[in-house]
Design a protein around this motif. Structure first.
Motif, PDB file in Angstrom:
ATOM      1  N   CYS A   1      71.282  17.843 103.126  1.00  0.00           N
ATOM      2  CA  CYS A   1      71.758  18.226 101.792  1.00  0.00           C
ATOM      3  C   CYS A   1      72.035  19.728 101.756  1.00  0.00           C
ATOM      4  N   ALA A   2      73.293  20.082 101.543  1.00  0.00           N
ATOM      5  CA  ALA A   2      73.713  21.480 101.424  1.00  0.00           C
ATOM      6  C   ALA A   2      74.205  21.712  99.998  1.00  0.00           C
ATOM      7  N   ILE A   3      74.394  22.958  99.645  1.00  0.00           N
ATOM      8  CA  ILE A   3      74.800  23.297  98.285  1.00  0.00           C
ATOM      9  C   ILE A   3      76.008  24.222  98.304  1.00  0.00           C
ATOM     10  N   VAL A   4      76.952  23.955  97.411  1.00  0.00           N
ATOM     11  CA  VAL A   4      78.120  24.809  97.227  1.00  0.00           C
ATOM     12  C   VAL A   4      77.932  25.536  95.907  1.00  0.00           C
ATOM     13  N   THR A   5      77.996  26.867  95.954  1.00  0.00           N
ATOM     14  CA  THR A   5      77.809  27.697  94.765  1.00  0.00           C
ATOM     15  C   THR A   5      78.888  28.781  94.735  1.00  0.00           C
ATOM     16  N   PRO A   6      79.030  29.440  93.591  1.00  0.00           N
ATOM     17  CA  PRO A   6      79.909  30.613  93.583  1.00  0.00           C
ATOM     18  C   PRO A   6      79.402  31.622  94.624  1.00  0.00           C
ATOM     19  N   HIS A   7      80.315  32.313  95.276  1.00  0.00           N
ATOM     20  CA  HIS A   7      79.937  33.296  96.294  1.00  0.00           C
ATOM     21  C   HIS A   7      79.073  34.371  95.633  1.00  0.00           C
TER      22      HIS A   7
ATOM     23  N   ALA B   1      90.209  30.182  86.271  1.00  0.00           N
ATOM     24  CA  ALA B   1      90.416  31.600  85.981  1.00  0.00           C
ATOM     25  C   ALA B   1      91.865  32.012  86.197  1.00  0.00           C
ATOM     26  N   GLY B   2      92.782  31.081  86.079  1.00  0.00           N
ATOM     27  CA  GLY B   2      94.193  31.412  86.259  1.00  0.00           C
ATOM     28  C   GLY B   2      94.576  31.365  87.719  1.00  0.00           C
ATOM     29  N   VAL B   3      95.310  32.386  88.153  1.00  0.00           N
ATOM     30  CA  VAL B   3      95.816  32.379  89.512  1.00  0.00           C
ATOM     31  C   VAL B   3      94.845  32.999  90.509  1.00  0.00           C
ATOM     32  N   GLN B   4      93.740  33.553  90.024  1.00  0.00           N
ATOM     33  CA  GLN B   4      92.773  34.140  90.948  1.00  0.00           C
ATOM     34  C   GLN B   4      92.155  33.044  91.806  1.00  0.00           C
ATOM     35  N   PRO B   5      91.959  33.308  93.082  1.00  0.00           N
ATOM     36  CA  PRO B   5      91.310  32.307  93.930  1.00  0.00           C
ATOM     37  C   PRO B   5      89.827  32.161  93.557  1.00  0.00           C
ATOM     38  N   LEU B   6      89.275  31.022  93.881  1.00  0.00           N
ATOM     39  CA  LEU B   6      87.858  30.744  93.657  1.00  0.00           C
ATOM     40  C   LEU B   6      87.106  31.034  94.946  1.00  0.00           C
ATOM     41  N   HIS B   7      86.038  31.782  94.855  1.00  0.00           N
ATOM     42  CA  HIS B   7      85.231  32.128  96.023  1.00  0.00           C
ATOM     43  C   HIS B   7      83.963  31.288  95.995  1.00  0.00           C
ATOM     44  N   ARG B   8      83.747  30.490  97.019  1.00  0.00           N
ATOM     45  CA  ARG B   8      82.581  29.613  97.073  1.00  0.00           C
ATOM     46  C   ARG B   8      81.858  29.769  98.400  1.00  0.00           C
ATOM     47  N   ARG B   9      80.561  29.459  98.354  1.00  0.00           N
ATOM     48  CA  ARG B   9      79.734  29.477  99.555  1.00  0.00           C
ATOM     49  C   ARG B   9      79.055  28.120  99.700  1.00  0.00           C
ATOM     50  N   LEU B  10      79.157  27.549 100.888  1.00  0.00           N
ATOM     51  CA  LEU B  10      78.435  26.331 101.248  1.00  0.00           C
ATOM     52  C   LEU B  10      77.275  26.772 102.127  1.00  0.00           C
ATOM     53  N   ARG B  11      76.057  26.380 101.760  1.00  0.00           N
ATOM     54  CA  ARG B  11      74.909  26.757 102.593  1.00  0.00           C
ATOM     55  C   ARG B  11      73.926  25.602 102.678  1.00  0.00           C
ATOM     56  N   CYS B  12      73.305  25.501 103.839  1.00  0.00           N
ATOM     57  CA  CYS B  12      72.317  24.466 104.096  1.00  0.00           C
ATOM     58  C   CYS B  12      70.987  25.139 104.429  1.00  0.00           C
ATOM     59  N   THR B  13      69.964  24.843 103.631  1.00  0.00           N
ATOM     60  CA  THR B  13      68.655  25.442 103.902  1.00  0.00           C
ATOM     61  C   THR B  13      67.955  24.729 105.042  1.00  0.00           C
ATOM     62  N   ARG B  14      68.396  23.537 105.378  1.00  0.00           N
ATOM     63  CA  ARG B  14      67.768  22.772 106.464  1.00  0.00           C
ATOM     64  C   ARG B  14      68.101  23.361 107.836  1.00  0.00           C
ATOM     65  N   CYS B  15      69.396  23.621 108.084  1.00  0.00           N
ATOM     66  CA  CYS B  15      69.785  24.107 109.419  1.00  0.00           C
ATOM     67  C   CYS B  15      70.300  25.547 109.416  1.00  0.00           C
ATOM     68  N   GLY B  16      70.475  26.141 108.237  1.00  0.00           N
ATOM     69  CA  GLY B  16      70.931  27.524 108.151  1.00  0.00           C
ATOM     70  C   GLY B  16      72.434  27.706 108.144  1.00  0.00           C
TER      71      GLY B  16
END
Length: 165
Positions: A32-38, A50-65
């Protein structure tokens, strides 16, 4: 939770309230990993819609890093995959011949409250407002005859989420 009444709060279809945290399968370990705003990008630059601005996201897994940052131009919502990285959702299971899915525990809570309610009330709708998430739920999820199996599946999905730590 009381199973007697549900009042639709008029959340938008696949409301953005549910997209600040999306539980997905890790591409490395399948945990189980989580995607959150960067975390290093200002909140207004991370806002969905937010219009034409790109969305910045981070996917991270606490299990494997594992972690991965991504900038996307839009989020594709409404299916059992993450709208940013297109990873399979963690909260996803076969149910009543269909796929029951939720982006996170808040989304699952909303589905559970709706399904278990015997009385379902609509909230006030402003003129020109979009259809709410609850109004757009598939018929099989709204049908009383599926209530027991859906609630059992929701309970099973909830039990798969690792404790925060």
């Amino acid at each position: 939770m009381s199973g007697s009444r549900f009042r639709d709060r008029r959340e938008r279809k696949y409301g953005y309230d549910f997209l600040d945290e999306v539980l997905v399968r890790c591409p490395r370990c399948d945990g189980c990993a989580i995607v959150t705003p960067h975390p290093g990008i200002a909140a207004d630059e991370n806002a969905v819609g937010a219009g034409v601005q790109p969305l910045h996201r981070r996917l991270r897994c606490t299990r494997c890093g594992f972690f991965k940052d991504q900038k996307v131009d839009s989020a594709v919502m409404g299916s059992p995959v993450d709208p940013y990285f297109q990873r399979p959702l963690w909260l996803r299971a076969s149910c009543c011949g269909n796929t029951l899915w939720a982006y996170n525990l808040r989304h699952l809570d909303l589905l559970e409250a709706y399904v278990q309610a015997k009385l379902r009330e609509r909230g006030e709708l402003a003129p020109g407002a979009p259809t709410s998430l609850v109004e757009r739920l598939p018929t099989w999820l709204k049908t009383a005859k599926n209530r027991t199996e859906i609630l059992r599946t929701i309970k099973r999905l909830r039990s798969t989420v690792p404790a925060a730590g």
